[in-house]
Design an enzyme around this catalytic site. Structure first.
Site, PDB file in Angstrom:
ATOM      1  N   PRO A 183      -4.736   0.299  18.584  1.00 47.37           N
ATOM      2  CA  PRO A 183      -4.470  -0.131  17.205  1.00 47.37           C
ATOM      3  C   PRO A 183      -4.507   0.972  16.148  1.00 47.37           C
ATOM      4  O   PRO A 183      -4.181   0.719  14.996  1.00 47.37           O
ATOM      5  CB  PRO A 183      -5.595  -1.142  16.968  1.00 47.37           C
ATOM      6  CG  PRO A 183      -6.689  -0.727  17.890  1.00 47.37           C
ATOM      7  CD  PRO A 183      -5.994  -0.192  19.103  1.00 47.37           C
ATOM      8  N   TYR A 206      -9.107   6.188   7.223  1.00 48.71           N
ATOM      9  CA  TYR A 206      -9.250   6.552   8.635  1.00 48.71           C
ATOM     10  C   TYR A 206     -10.223   7.729   8.676  1.00 48.71           C
ATOM     11  O   TYR A 206      -9.888   8.808   8.189  1.00 48.71           O
ATOM     12  CB  TYR A 206      -7.904   6.960   9.234  1.00 48.71           C
ATOM     13  CG  TYR A 206      -6.928   5.822   9.458  1.00 48.71           C
ATOM     14  CD1 TYR A 206      -6.168   5.312   8.414  1.00 48.71           C
ATOM     15  CD2 TYR A 206      -6.758   5.278  10.726  1.00 48.71           C
ATOM     16  CE1 TYR A 206      -5.271   4.265   8.622  1.00 48.71           C
ATOM     17  CE2 TYR A 206      -5.871   4.240  10.960  1.00 48.71           C
ATOM     18  CZ  TYR A 206      -5.130   3.738   9.893  1.00 48.71           C
ATOM     19  OH  TYR A 206      -4.245   2.700  10.108  1.00 48.71           O
ATOM     20  N   HIS A 253       0.848  -1.201   0.000  1.00 45.93           N
ATOM     21  CA  HIS A 253       0.000   0.000   0.000  1.00 45.93           C
ATOM     22  C   HIS A 253       0.874   1.237   0.000  1.00 45.93           C
ATOM     23  O   HIS A 253       1.891   1.284   0.691  1.00 45.93           O
ATOM     24  CB  HIS A 253      -0.946  -0.027   1.210  1.00 45.93           C
ATOM     25  CG  HIS A 253      -2.183  -0.818   0.933  1.00 45.93           C
ATOM     26  ND1 HIS A 253      -3.450  -0.318   1.147  1.00 45.93           N
ATOM     27  CD2 HIS A 253      -2.345  -2.073   0.432  1.00 45.93           C
ATOM     28  CE1 HIS A 253      -4.343  -1.228   0.805  1.00 45.93           C
ATOM     29  NE2 HIS A 253      -3.701  -2.293   0.365  1.00 45.93           N
ATOM     30  N   LYS A 255       0.733  -0.190  15.186  1.00 45.78           N
ATOM     31  CA  LYS A 255       2.114  -0.347  15.675  1.00 45.78           C
ATOM     32  C   LYS A 255       2.363  -1.617  16.466  1.00 45.78           C
ATOM     33  O   LYS A 255       3.521  -1.996  16.664  1.00 45.78           O
ATOM     34  CB  LYS A 255       2.486   0.867  16.532  1.00 45.78           C
ATOM     35  CG  LYS A 255       2.652   2.127  15.730  1.00 45.78           C
ATOM     36  CD  LYS A 255       3.848   2.039  14.819  1.00 45.78           C
ATOM     37  CE  LYS A 255       3.920   3.196  13.867  1.00 45.78           C
ATOM     38  NZ  LYS A 255       4.283   2.757  12.515  1.00 45.78           N
ATOM     39  N   TYR A 311       4.019   6.408  10.428  1.00 46.80           N
ATOM     40  CA  TYR A 311       3.109   5.320  10.046  1.00 46.80           C
ATOM     41  C   TYR A 311       3.869   4.203   9.328  1.00 46.80           C
ATOM     42  O   TYR A 311       3.670   3.017   9.591  1.00 46.80           O
ATOM     43  CB  TYR A 311       1.990   5.839   9.149  1.00 46.80           C
ATOM     44  CG  TYR A 311       0.846   4.864   8.941  1.00 46.80           C
ATOM     45  CD1 TYR A 311      -0.329   4.945   9.696  1.00 46.80           C
ATOM     46  CD2 TYR A 311       0.941   3.848   8.001  1.00 46.80           C
ATOM     47  CE1 TYR A 311      -1.370   4.041   9.515  1.00 46.80           C
ATOM     48  CE2 TYR A 311      -0.094   2.935   7.811  1.00 46.80           C
ATOM     49  CZ  TYR A 311      -1.244   3.038   8.567  1.00 46.80           C
ATOM     50  OH  TYR A 311      -2.270   2.143   8.378  1.00 46.80           O
TER      51      TYR A 311
END
Ligand code: APR
Ligand code: PHB
Length: 390
Positions: A293, A202, A72, A297, A383
């Site tokens: 979550p 998100y 991704h 991580k 990220y």
């Protein structure tokens, strides 16, 4: 029984540590109190940082990941009327992979049972002893009910949050623990429907956070912010899909729905325990820290811990150099706090607290990340995973 490193717990941390040590010729034994079926059936998250993919690949565990995983190149951040893509390669030159932790665990166990170090399932009453001496051991009862003693040089406590190792470390050191529980939880589902998006979404919404993730081109993984006291039986599949469609709503875009195959409510907390060592007992993974979550991580931090610990133990047990084991706890905790901050940042930016002042702060933060390259790069770097200081 005798070995060099006794590893307690066959989660991703224990199994990968065993693999890294075996590849360097360091004998080890893994003790797991659950059955193989139970360990392989646990549903967990599914985002792998660049360094995690590199570590698994270098350890000869990348084949299925590269065949079935999905690379991704970013994520979408959404708030009412806006869905903005963060382009990771453009922002920080890295990507992430979508590949379930369940699949990583299956690959690790298959490799372990195929000529790897001994892996004993369904053991019980595991108790590390003499960890302050240079001759520790682990007493346990094997699957046949026989009481066993495993003599070793080092014990690795990779037995998760509820394991026996951390209490031993905190009992015998100047230890500290930090904890924050969040006033919300995630209702997570697995559904047999093709993902409705190319990258994870998100979403901030007045009704609460929502996340659209996936496991394959035909299986979606989605999450809803709910009250921590919610009962899953109160959430019919229709109610779940309606809430998800509301929170992801965007003109000209449709959320595809399908049969829900698994649903559960997941608590959210941040937890850190320091130090991550007492004598010959070293902690790694969830045994020492838990992250919510939202920043994806958990697994990646466990991999980072055992990559540091594996290198340090090889240097100690083969070259008699203690520099890396002596600095392991501090170096691992530096990354733990970076990931704990990032997970708290993502969680605080995206979850409704019910306070309207918070809502305006969150929307301002989201607009900033979606309009400022510097703010977007900061998120992208964290990220995708900051480089490891091995
Ligand atoms: N004796 C033997 N095994 C034990 C004991 C014990 N006393 N207590 C726990 N275990 C086993 C558990 O059954 C589990 O299989 O230790 C393992 C710990 O594995 P995880 O909880 O998966 O922890 P870790 O390997 O550190 O992986 C962290 O898991 O929870 C996710 O988000 C988290 O992704 C992160 C990853
Ligand atoms: C998942 O795919 O399960 C997932 C992805 C991203 C997260 C958390 C979970 O932040």
């Amino acid at each position: 029984m005798r070995t060099r490193v006794a590893i307690i717990g066959a989660g991703p941390a224990g199994l990968l540590l065993s693999r890294l040590l075996s590849l360097q010729g360091i004998e080890n034994v893994v003790l797991e109190n659950r059955s193989r079926e139970y360990v392989e059936a646990r549903i967990r998250a599914g985002i792998l940082e660049q360094h995690t993919v590199d570590t698994l690949t270098d350890a000869g565990l990348g084949d299925r990941l590269h065949r079935e995983g999905m690379e991704h190149h970013g994520i979408y951040l959404q708030y009412p009327g806006t869905r903005h893509k963060l382009d990771f390669p453009a922002l920080c030159g890295r990507t992430v992979w979508v590949y379930g932790q369940t699949e990583v665990t299956k690959d690790l166990i298959k490799a372990q049972l195929d000529g790897g170090a001994p892996l004993l399932f369904e053991v019980s009453d595991v108790s590390p002893e003499d960890i302050d001496t240079d001759a520790p051991r682990v007493r346990f009862t094997d699957a046949d009910g026989n009481r066993q003693v495993l003599e070793c040089d080092v014990v690795a406590g990779t037995d998760g949050f509820h394991g026996v190792s951390r209490p031993l470390v905190t009992a015998g050191t100047q230890s500290r623990t930090w904890e924050r529980t969040y006033p919300y939880a995630w209702l997570g589902i697995l559904a047999d429907v093709a993902p409705s998006t190319d990258e994870l979404i998100y979403a901030w919404h007045p009704d609460g956070f929502a996340l659209h993730s996936m496991r394959s081109p035909s299986v979606s993984r989605l999450y809803l912010q709910v009250d921590p006291h919610e009962k899953i039986e109160d959430w019919s599949d229709d109610r779940i899909w309606t809430a998800l469609a509301t929170r992801f709503a965007l003109a000209g875009w449709q959320l595809q729905t399908g049969p829900i195959t698994e649903k559960s409510v997941l608590p959210m907390r941040s937890f850190v325990s320091a130090p991550m060592r007492r004598g010959r007992l070293f902690l790694a993974g969830d045994a020492a820290h838990i992250v919510p979550p939202t920043g994806a991580k958990g697994l990646n931090l466990a991999v980072a811990d055992v990559t540091l610990l594996g290198t340090a133990l090889v240097r100690w047990l083969q070259e008699k150099q203690t520099d890396l084991v002596d600095s392991y706890s501090d170096r691992a905790l530096a990354r733990v706090w970076r990931c704990t901050h990032f997970s708290w940042f993502m969680t605080s930016m995206l979850h409704r607290s019910g306070d309207d002042f918070d809502a305006q702060l969150q929307l301002s933060q989201l607009r900033r990340v979606c309009s400022s390259e510097a703010a977007a790069r900061e998120l992208a770097e964290n990220y995708t995973g900051l480089p490891l200081d091995t």
